[in-house]
Design a protein around this motif. Structure first.
Motif, short mmCIF file in Angstrom:
data_model
loop_
_atom_site.label_atom_id
_atom_site.label_comp_id
_atom_site.label_asym_id
_atom_site.label_seq_id
_atom_site.Cartn_x
_atom_site.Cartn_y
_atom_site.Cartn_z
N LEU A 1 71.65 -56.79 53.25
CA LEU A 1 71.51 -56.48 51.83
C LEU A 1 70.76 -55.16 51.62
O LEU A 1 71.17 -54.31 50.83
CB LEU A 1 70.78 -57.62 51.10
CG LEU A 1 70.43 -57.35 49.64
CD1 LEU A 1 71.70 -57.19 48.80
CD2 LEU A 1 69.55 -58.45 49.09
N LEU A 2 69.65 -55.00 52.32
CA LEU A 2 68.82 -53.81 52.11
C LEU A 2 69.48 -52.55 52.68
O LEU A 2 69.34 -51.47 52.11
CB LEU A 2 67.43 -54.04 52.69
CG LEU A 2 66.66 -55.19 52.01
CD1 LEU A 2 65.37 -55.48 52.75
CD2 LEU A 2 66.40 -54.89 50.54
N GLU A 3 70.22 -52.69 53.78
CA GLU A 3 70.99 -51.55 54.29
C GLU A 3 72.03 -51.12 53.25
O GLU A 3 72.24 -49.92 53.02
CB GLU A 3 71.69 -51.90 55.61
CG GLU A 3 70.75 -51.96 56.79
CD GLU A 3 71.42 -52.51 58.05
OE1 GLU A 3 72.60 -52.92 58.00
OE2 GLU A 3 70.73 -52.54 59.09
N TYR A 4 72.66 -52.10 52.63
CA TYR A 4 73.65 -51.82 51.58
C TYR A 4 72.98 -51.08 50.42
O TYR A 4 73.49 -50.06 49.93
CB TYR A 4 74.29 -53.12 51.09
CG TYR A 4 75.36 -52.91 50.05
CD1 TYR A 4 76.67 -52.63 50.43
CD2 TYR A 4 75.06 -52.98 48.70
CE1 TYR A 4 77.65 -52.43 49.47
CE2 TYR A 4 76.03 -52.77 47.75
CZ TYR A 4 77.33 -52.50 48.13
OH TYR A 4 78.29 -52.28 47.19
N ALA A 5 71.82 -51.59 49.99
CA ALA A 5 71.09 -50.95 48.88
C ALA A 5 70.73 -49.52 49.24
O ALA A 5 70.87 -48.60 48.41
CB ALA A 5 69.84 -51.76 48.55
N CYS A 6 70.29 -49.29 50.47
CA CYS A 6 69.91 -47.94 50.90
C CYS A 6 71.11 -47.00 50.92
O CYS A 6 70.98 -45.82 50.55
CB CYS A 6 69.24 -47.99 52.27
SG CYS A 6 67.56 -48.68 52.20
N LYS A 7 72.27 -47.49 51.31
CA LYS A 7 73.48 -46.67 51.29
C LYS A 7 73.83 -46.27 49.85
O LYS A 7 74.26 -45.15 49.58
CB LYS A 7 74.65 -47.41 51.94
CG LYS A 7 74.53 -47.44 53.46
CD LYS A 7 75.72 -48.12 54.11
CE LYS A 7 75.56 -48.11 55.61
NZ LYS A 7 75.66 -49.41 56.23
N LYS A 8 73.66 -47.21 48.94
CA LYS A 8 73.95 -46.93 47.53
C LYS A 8 72.93 -45.91 46.96
O LYS A 8 73.30 -45.01 46.22
CB LYS A 8 73.92 -48.22 46.70
CG LYS A 8 75.08 -49.13 46.99
CD LYS A 8 76.38 -48.45 46.62
CE LYS A 8 77.59 -49.16 47.16
NZ LYS A 8 78.84 -48.44 46.86
N VAL A 9 71.67 -46.08 47.32
CA VAL A 9 70.62 -45.14 46.87
C VAL A 9 70.93 -43.73 47.40
O VAL A 9 70.81 -42.74 46.67
CB VAL A 9 69.23 -45.61 47.33
CG1 VAL A 9 68.19 -44.50 47.15
CG2 VAL A 9 68.81 -46.86 46.57
N ALA A 10 71.38 -43.65 48.66
CA ALA A 10 71.67 -42.35 49.26
C ALA A 10 72.73 -41.59 48.46
O ALA A 10 72.69 -40.35 48.41
CB ALA A 10 72.15 -42.54 50.70
N LEU A 11 73.62 -42.30 47.81
CA LEU A 11 74.70 -41.66 47.05
C LEU A 11 74.20 -40.99 45.77
O LEU A 11 74.76 -39.99 45.33
CB LEU A 11 75.80 -42.67 46.70
CG LEU A 11 76.54 -43.27 47.89
CD1 LEU A 11 77.52 -44.35 47.42
CD2 LEU A 11 77.26 -42.19 48.68
N PHE A 12 73.15 -41.55 45.15
CA PHE A 12 72.68 -40.95 43.89
C PHE A 12 71.35 -40.20 44.01
O PHE A 12 70.94 -39.52 43.08
CB PHE A 12 72.62 -41.99 42.75
CG PHE A 12 71.57 -43.03 42.87
CD1 PHE A 12 70.24 -42.76 42.61
CD2 PHE A 12 71.91 -44.35 43.17
CE1 PHE A 12 69.26 -43.73 42.69
CE2 PHE A 12 70.95 -45.35 43.25
CZ PHE A 12 69.61 -45.03 43.02
N ILE A 13 70.68 -40.28 45.14
CA ILE A 13 69.35 -39.71 45.25
C ILE A 13 69.38 -38.22 45.61
O ILE A 13 68.48 -37.46 45.26
CB ILE A 13 68.48 -40.49 46.28
CG1 ILE A 13 67.00 -40.31 45.97
CG2 ILE A 13 68.78 -40.08 47.70
CD1 ILE A 13 66.52 -41.00 44.74
N SER A 14 70.43 -37.80 46.32
CA SER A 14 70.43 -36.41 46.83
C SER A 14 70.83 -35.41 45.76
O SER A 14 71.38 -35.72 44.76
CB SER A 14 71.36 -36.30 48.02
OG SER A 14 72.63 -36.80 47.70
#
Length: 154
Positions: A141-154
């Protein structure tokens, strides 16, 4: 956490990541959502690399305030993940020599790095007041959340 529940949690994280709010609002919503949905997530927060410094800086979080707003690379669980670039699951914090306590209630911790263009830019950090509580589903779950965050954080 059941597989059905896992899919629902991922779907809702996806919805947060794709909404029209600011990066900061999305990060806060993810923290609040995870803390409200998973009973043993007692503190949920994001740390990001602090500019060009070899340290992490606390961003959005849900839970009790922490004095650890800056964490040097290599120090504590978060600082170790900043160097290793790998997930770190601690089922019992008392067994860790290099541990920074955020509070006497914390019994276990999980930290998952966030990668943008193969660079570790930050992490999600979860503290639990229960020992031996984190499973492969939490990592998933947290790996998934981190992948999603990576898409909008940069």
């Amino acid at each position: 956490m059941s597989l059905q529940n896992l899919q629902e949690l991922k779907s809702n994280i996806n919805n947060i990541a794709e909404n029209n709010h600011s990066k900061e609002e999305k990060l806060q919503q993810i923290c609040d959502y995870l803390a409200s949905e998973i009973s043993y997530y007692d503190w949920v927060g994001f740390y990001f690399k602090n500019g060009d410094k070899d340290e992490l800086k606390l961003a959005q979080f849900h839970g009790e305030p922490t004095e650890h707003t800056i964490i040097p690379f290599g120090k504590g669980i978060c600082g170790q993940v900043a160097v290793s670039n790998e997930n770190f699951v601690v089922q019992d914090v008392k067994e860790q020599d290099n541990y920074i306590s955020c509070g006497w209630k914390v019994k276990s911790e999980i930290v998952i790095p966030i990668f943008v263009d193969n660079q570790n830019i930050g992490q999600i950090d979860i503290d639990s007041h229960t020992a031996n509580v984190f499973t492969a589903d939490d990592e998933n779950l947290l790996e998934y959340a981190c992948k999603k965050v990576a898409l909008f954080i940069s």
